[in-house]
Design a protein around this motif. Sequence first.
Motif, PDB file in Angstrom:
ATOM      1  N   HIS A  27       1.015  -0.966  -0.115  1.00  0.00           N
ATOM      2  CA  HIS A  27       0.072   0.065   0.136  1.00  0.00           C
ATOM      3  C   HIS A  27       0.773   1.068   0.021  1.00  0.00           C
ATOM      4  O   HIS A  27       2.084   1.290   0.949  1.00  0.00           O
ATOM      5  CB  HIS A  27      -0.416  -0.348   1.160  1.00  0.00           C
ATOM      6  N   PRO A  28       0.124   2.222  -1.103  1.00  0.00           N
ATOM      7  CA  PRO A  28       1.084   3.515  -0.838  1.00  0.00           C
ATOM      8  C   PRO A  28       1.472   4.200   0.583  1.00  0.00           C
ATOM      9  O   PRO A  28       0.194   3.900   1.159  1.00  0.00           O
ATOM     10  CB  PRO A  28       0.438   4.474  -1.867  1.00  0.00           C
ATOM     11  N   CYS A  29       2.224   5.159   0.981  1.00  0.00           N
ATOM     12  CA  CYS A  29       2.999   5.658   1.932  1.00  0.00           C
ATOM     13  C   CYS A  29       2.252   6.476   2.274  1.00  0.00           C
ATOM     14  O   CYS A  29       2.320   7.770   1.337  1.00  0.00           O
ATOM     15  CB  CYS A  29       4.322   5.747   2.756  1.00  0.00           C
ATOM     16  N   HIS A  30       1.414   7.330   2.682  1.00  0.00           N
ATOM     17  CA  HIS A  30       0.412   8.275   3.266  1.00  0.00           C
ATOM     18  C   HIS A  30       1.120  10.010   3.262  1.00  0.00           C
ATOM     19  O   HIS A  30       0.600  10.803   2.437  1.00  0.00           O
ATOM     20  CB  HIS A  30      -0.275   8.078   3.695  1.00  0.00           C
ATOM     21  N   TYR A  31       2.565   9.455   3.523  1.00  0.00           N
ATOM     22  CA  TYR A  31       3.555  10.793   3.614  1.00  0.00           C
ATOM     23  C   TYR A  31       3.681  11.247   2.270  1.00  0.00           C
ATOM     24  O   TYR A  31       3.910  12.883   2.295  1.00  0.00           O
ATOM     25  CB  TYR A  31       4.507  10.199   4.213  1.00  0.00           C
ATOM     26  N   LEU A  32       3.531  11.109   1.098  1.00  0.00           N
ATOM     27  CA  LEU A  32       4.238  11.411  -0.202  1.00  0.00           C
ATOM     28  C   LEU A  32       3.144  12.425  -0.465  1.00  0.00           C
ATOM     29  O   LEU A  32       2.515  13.025  -1.602  1.00  0.00           O
ATOM     30  CB  LEU A  32       4.300  10.150  -0.732  1.00  0.00           C
ATOM     31  N   TRP A  33       1.721  11.799  -0.023  1.00  0.00           N
ATOM     32  CA  TRP A  33       0.226  12.312  -0.417  1.00  0.00           C
ATOM     33  C   TRP A  33      -0.044  13.928   0.816  1.00  0.00           C
ATOM     34  O   TRP A  33      -0.409  15.388   0.329  1.00  0.00           O
ATOM     35  CB  TRP A  33      -1.157  11.794  -1.096  1.00  0.00           C
ATOM     36  N   ARG A  34      -0.546  13.506   1.624  1.00  0.00           N
ATOM     37  CA  ARG A  34      -0.653  14.608   2.870  1.00  0.00           C
ATOM     38  C   ARG A  34       0.490  14.343   3.850  1.00  0.00           C
ATOM     39  O   ARG A  34       0.233  15.901   4.659  1.00  0.00           O
ATOM     40  CB  ARG A  34      -1.797  13.003   3.858  1.00  0.00           C
ATOM     41  N   GLY A  35       1.304  14.503   4.115  1.00  0.00           N
ATOM     42  CA  GLY A  35       2.325  14.399   4.915  1.00  0.00           C
ATOM     43  C   GLY A  35       2.247  13.688   6.007  1.00  0.00           C
ATOM     44  O   GLY A  35       1.516  12.731   5.977  1.00  0.00           O
ATOM     45  N   PRO A  36       3.299  14.221   6.738  1.00  0.00           N
ATOM     46  CA  PRO A  36       4.018  15.501   7.249  1.00  0.00           C
ATOM     47  C   PRO A  36       4.984  16.017   5.910  1.00  0.00           C
ATOM     48  O   PRO A  36       5.959  14.505   5.795  1.00  0.00           O
ATOM     49  CB  PRO A  36       4.352  14.996   8.487  1.00  0.00           C
ATOM     50  N   VAL A  37       5.088  17.153   6.087  1.00  0.00           N
ATOM     51  CA  VAL A  37       6.444  16.439   4.895  1.00  0.00           C
ATOM     52  C   VAL A  37       7.378  17.692   5.931  1.00  0.00           C
ATOM     53  O   VAL A  37       7.147  17.705   6.997  1.00  0.00           O
ATOM     54  CB  VAL A  37       6.507  17.858   3.747  1.00  0.00           C
ATOM     55  N   TYR A  38       8.902  17.689   5.625  1.00  0.00           N
ATOM     56  CA  TYR A  38      10.190  17.375   6.685  1.00  0.00           C
ATOM     57  C   TYR A  38      10.773  19.229   5.819  1.00  0.00           C
ATOM     58  O   TYR A  38      10.877  18.865   5.362  1.00  0.00           O
ATOM     59  CB  TYR A  38      10.908  17.068   6.986  1.00  0.00           C
ATOM     60  N   VAL A  39      10.759  20.244   6.931  1.00  0.00           N
ATOM     61  CA  VAL A  39      11.448  20.887   6.326  1.00  0.00           C
ATOM     62  C   VAL A  39      12.460  21.238   7.745  1.00  0.00           C
ATOM     63  O   VAL A  39      12.477  22.410   8.736  1.00  0.00           O
ATOM     64  CB  VAL A  39      10.293  22.270   6.044  1.00  0.00           C
ATOM     65  N   LYS A  40      13.590  21.515   6.682  1.00  0.00           N
ATOM     66  CA  LYS A  40      15.106  21.629   7.554  1.00  0.00           C
ATOM     67  C   LYS A  40      14.806  23.158   7.953  1.00  0.00           C
ATOM     68  O   LYS A  40      14.828  24.130   7.545  1.00  0.00           O
ATOM     69  CB  LYS A  40      16.052  21.219   6.840  1.00  0.00           C
ATOM     70  N   GLN A  41      16.098  23.902   8.561  1.00  0.00           N
ATOM     71  CA  GLN A  41      16.271  24.361   9.048  1.00  0.00           C
ATOM     72  C   GLN A  41      16.045  26.310   7.769  1.00  0.00           C
ATOM     73  O   GLN A  41      16.507  26.891   8.332  1.00  0.00           O
ATOM     74  CB  GLN A  41      17.195  24.582  10.437  1.00  0.00           C
ATOM     75  N   ASN A  42      17.356  25.413   7.363  1.00  0.00           N
ATOM     76  CA  ASN A  42      17.676  25.785   6.220  1.00  0.00           C
ATOM     77  C   ASN A  42      16.913  26.068   4.807  1.00  0.00           C
ATOM     78  O   ASN A  42      17.342  26.776   4.437  1.00  0.00           O
ATOM     79  CB  ASN A  42      19.160  25.495   5.515  1.00  0.00           C
ATOM     80  N   GLY A  43      15.690  25.312   4.869  1.00  0.00           N
ATOM     81  CA  GLY A  43      14.813  25.851   3.953  1.00  0.00           C
ATOM     82  C   GLY A  43      14.646  24.450   3.289  1.00  0.00           C
ATOM     83  O   GLY A  43      13.880  24.508   2.220  1.00  0.00           O
ATOM     84  N   ASP A  44      15.698  23.864   3.567  1.00  0.00           N
ATOM     85  CA  ASP A  44      15.615  22.291   1.998  1.00  0.00           C
ATOM     86  C   ASP A  44      14.005  21.717   3.196  1.00  0.00           C
ATOM     87  O   ASP A  44      13.565  21.214   3.838  1.00  0.00           O
ATOM     88  CB  ASP A  44      16.725  21.435   2.509  1.00  0.00           C
TER      89      ASP A  44
END
Length: 327
Positions: free
Chosen positions: A203-220
């Motif tokens: 089954h697909p990983c829901h992270y790739l659609w709903r998140g959570p997205v990870y935003v690093k301190q430098n904006g990456d």
Amino acid sequence: MAALPVEYIVETTAKCNLYCPMCPRETHPQPKADMTNEVFERLVRESGSTAEHMMLIGLGEPFLDPHIFERIEFCHRHSISALLSTNGTFLDERNAGRILDSPLDQITLSFDGAKKETFEFYRKGANFEKVRDNFVRFARMKHARRSKLQVVVQMVKMPGNAAEVEDFTSFWSAVEGVDQVRVKEDETNVLGPAGHDAGDWKHPCHYLWRGPVYVKQNGDVYPCCQSYMLDGAPLGNLAEKPLLEIWNSAPIQEMRRLHAAGRGGEVDICSRCCTTIPHPLLVTGSLVFHGKTVRRLIPLVERLVYFSKLPGKLLRPPQRKAERDAG
């Protein structure tokens, strides 16, 4: 994807005052730096139409960010729920009061052990009694004020503290002001290589659609926190590209294509991923309910699975290399 994620992990600071053997900081040295206001405010503004909540935590301690209370307010003004997780070393009475005066929606108090020796092994640089007393005082202040802030006390279950789960749960469940007690799996590769069999990704990983997205301190921007910790490449940087463009970049589209085809195990970082995979029924529920409800249900489901009151297949943890070899 026309829509942006509903959930974000935002590392507003990369600074931390502790050294913990299970933390990716041990393998990924971090700068003593905070996220700029420009990057943070751009993220909030561009995600505001779909974002439900942002966890203002990464590989740093939030209370080392001098702008943390301003960032909580900024999220609130854009109708985004803000969450924090803290090691408790800075949770004195003054900061406790500031938290309770803020529009923060949820705070996780990280306490990895029921005994002094265990806690101080996993939280090097912290004092067991001081952090425990900070957490208890904070919870009681919250209770006395009748605050709606959700307080979660969390232990990451590892080999050295697994025998303390019942004592941990019993103690913190009795503290007034604590709304939930959470025991979760260790989702890092630091203490021992782990990963999922290819079949786990049918089954697909829901992270790739709903998140959570990870935003690093430098904006990456990374598709998830695991992708950074497993040395994946960022999808883009918020100082250079709009969030929607990053969210639809070629690398993440390819990841979605493979996951949708049941071939997520072919993605290198996914094959080494340490995240517990929820059953599609739980994923569907996370899409139906608002993020606030989902965050409150997660610890309950984990506890029921842990104590064998719900089938283990609802949450599929990764196997450590030793476990896979033995199997």
